[in-house]
Scaffold this motif. Structure first.
Motif, PDB file in Angstrom:
ATOM      1  N   TYR A  50      20.419   0.420  -4.844  1.00 18.28           N
ATOM      2  CA  TYR A  50      20.317  -1.014  -4.594  1.00 18.28           C
ATOM      3  C   TYR A  50      19.967  -1.896  -5.783  1.00 18.28           C
ATOM      4  N   CYS A  51      19.163  -1.441  -6.742  1.00 23.24           N
ATOM      5  CA  CYS A  51      18.882  -2.352  -7.863  1.00 23.24           C
ATOM      6  C   CYS A  51      18.722  -1.576  -9.153  1.00 23.24           C
ATOM      7  N   CYS A  70      18.306   5.538  -5.959  1.00 21.53           N
ATOM      8  CA  CYS A  70      18.524   4.418  -5.044  1.00 21.53           C
ATOM      9  C   CYS A  70      19.672   3.541  -5.561  1.00 21.53           C
ATOM     10  N   LYS A 116      13.896  -1.509   0.609  1.00 25.95           N
ATOM     11  CA  LYS A 116      15.333  -1.227   0.497  1.00 25.95           C
ATOM     12  C   LYS A 116      15.556   0.269   0.258  1.00 25.95           C
ATOM     13  N   GLY A 117      14.727   0.840  -0.614  1.00 29.87           N
ATOM     14  CA  GLY A 117      14.869   2.267  -0.914  1.00 29.87           C
ATOM     15  C   GLY A 117      14.573   3.142   0.295  1.00 29.87           C
ATOM     16  N   LEU A 156       8.713   3.631  -3.203  1.00 28.04           N
ATOM     17  CA  LEU A 156       9.995   2.954  -2.976  1.00 28.04           C
ATOM     18  C   LEU A 156       9.704   1.604  -2.346  1.00 28.04           C
ATOM     19  N   CYS A 157      10.600   0.660  -2.529  1.00 28.09           N
ATOM     20  CA  CYS A 157      10.458  -0.592  -1.780  1.00 28.09           C
ATOM     21  C   CYS A 157      11.188  -0.420  -0.446  1.00 28.09           C
ATOM     22  N   ALA A 189      16.316  -0.983 -10.994  1.00 33.37           N
ATOM     23  CA  ALA A 189      15.104  -0.209 -11.259  1.00 33.37           C
ATOM     24  C   ALA A 189      15.431   1.286 -11.270  1.00 33.37           C
ATOM     25  N   GLY A 190      16.374   1.699 -10.432  1.00 31.86           N
ATOM     26  CA  GLY A 190      16.818   3.099 -10.444  1.00 31.86           C
ATOM     27  C   GLY A 190      15.773   4.077  -9.949  1.00 31.86           C
ATOM     28  N   CYS A 191      15.169   3.786  -8.809  1.00 35.06           N
ATOM     29  CA  CYS A 191      14.114   4.665  -8.283  1.00 35.06           C
ATOM     30  C   CYS A 191      14.681   5.988  -7.770  1.00 35.06           C
ATOM     31  N   HIS A 227      13.712  -6.717  -8.065  1.00 34.07           N
ATOM     32  CA  HIS A 227      13.430  -5.423  -8.709  1.00 34.07           C
ATOM     33  C   HIS A 227      11.982  -5.035  -8.382  1.00 34.07           C
ATOM     34  N   PRO A 228      11.715  -4.772  -7.094  1.00 33.17           N
ATOM     35  CA  PRO A 228      10.316  -4.616  -6.653  1.00 33.17           C
ATOM     36  C   PRO A 228       9.521  -3.550  -7.408  1.00 33.17           C
ATOM     37  N   LEU A 229      10.165  -2.443  -7.759  1.00 34.56           N
ATOM     38  CA  LEU A 229       9.388  -1.387  -8.426  1.00 34.56           C
ATOM     39  C   LEU A 229       9.147  -1.698  -9.904  1.00 34.56           C
TER      40      LEU A 229
END
Ligand code: SF4
Length: 327
Positions: A11-12, A9, A46-47, A43-44, A14-16, A176-178
């Protein structure tokens, strides 16, 4: 034909892990990557929508060159030639240092490497900078000085092992939701959350203690916690003697402080500072999580060093569930 293409991902930090859903050569969706170690099949929002910009009508897909008040679409070959010629002209006329280059965390490591190579080896200037100068330069300087490496001391999954979590300058649930998910898992297992943030943020609802200190008083707040820890002999003497240097200097710097004075500087009551110190120091393993809320200050490096000192004072480094973790 439908294919699932693994990627990360964008977007942040966290790197999901994402699986892009590709139908007949077109990306039509994004799905969680079940085996990914960071996101573990989650995923949040965004992901889940990370694929949408690929074909968005507002996205620039072809190079444009300005002509008067408008832009003209040109081929990549023309665009690259035009940029190369213009940069060459400026360098030849005004010297290499008349040019500067700015890179970004949105680029890959390899792209960033190439841009500095281009600036230094082709153009001949050291005028190369990166957007991380603003966000985590103080982390690189502070954690580099404290631990020899300017990055998270622990992994994201490690957060689940924490018994105390001190979050300062991070709106973790939004940004950083995750990572926040790991904090929630730790909380379910009994971890206490100490939040230091002048604002009410989403994670405030889950905090056991929310210190709403005045903006710019991060060093004073952490000094207050360290002062209480030292005054009540909650420091980890073995860790300090075996793994740290210059402890006496830190002790000396804190000796002259009073919690009453710190209360005035931070706007946080003595009682709350004491409770924060106890929650952090008495947990079996405590971690510190921080983000731009402490780095983007004129005292950013000092803020980071204070966080590192708090962790070292209590021996909360080098074990699962501990550490100083910039996001
Ligand atoms: S937390 Fe959300 S935005 Fe951040 S990497 Fe994971 S899916 Fe992407």
């Amino acid at each position: 034909m439908i294919e699932f293409v693994p990627t990360i991902c964008p977007y942040c930090g966290a790197g999901c892990g994402i699986l892009l859903v590709v139908k007949d050569g077109t990306v039509v969706g994004a799905r969680p990557w079940p085996e990914h170690p960071i996101s573990q099949g989650k995923l949040c929002i965004k992901g889940w929508n990370a694929h949408e910009f690929i074909y968005h009508e507002d996205r620039l897909k072809k190079p444009l060159i300005r002509e008067g008040d408008s832009f003209k679409e040109v081929s990549w070959r023309q665009a690259i030639r035009s940029v190369a010629e213009r940069l060459g002209e400026i360098r030849d006329k005004n010297g290499p240092d008349s040019l500067a280059f700015l890179s970004s965390a949105k680029c890959t490591n390899e792209e960033n490497y190439l841009l500095q190579k281009f600036a230094r080896a082709i153009i001949g200037t050291n005028n190369i900078d990166h957007c991380a100068r603003l966000c985590h330069a103080s982390t690189v300087a502070g954690l580099g000085e404290a631990f020899g490496s300017g990055a998270m001391t622990n992994s994201i999954p490690d957060i689940e092992e924490a018994g105390g979590i001190f979050i300062i300058g991070s709106d973790t649930m939004s940004q950083h939701p995750l990572v926040a998910r790991r904090i929630m898992i730790a909380k379910e297992k009994g971890a206490k959350i100490i939040l230091a943030d002048p604002r009410r943020v989403q994670i405030s609802r889950f905090a056991d203690l929310h210190l709403m200190h005045k903006p710019g008083s991060d060093v004073a707040l952490i000094n207050g916690m360290m002062k209480y820890i030292l005054d009540h002999e909650l420091e980890d003497e073995t860790f300090i003697s075996e793994k740290t240097e210059d402890f006496e200097k830190l002790k000396e710097a804190l000796e002259g402080l009073s919690l009453g004075e710190i209360e005035k500087i931070t706007g946080v009551s003595k009682g709350e500072i004491e409770r924060a110190a106890l929650l952090y120091a008495e947990a079996k393993a405590s971690c510190i999580i921080y983000a731009m809320g402490i780095t983007q200050h004129t005292t950013g490096t000092d803020n980071v060093l204070s966080a590192a000192n708090l962790a070292m004072l209590t021996g909360n480094i080098g074990r699962p569930g501990t550490g100083v973790n910039p996001l």
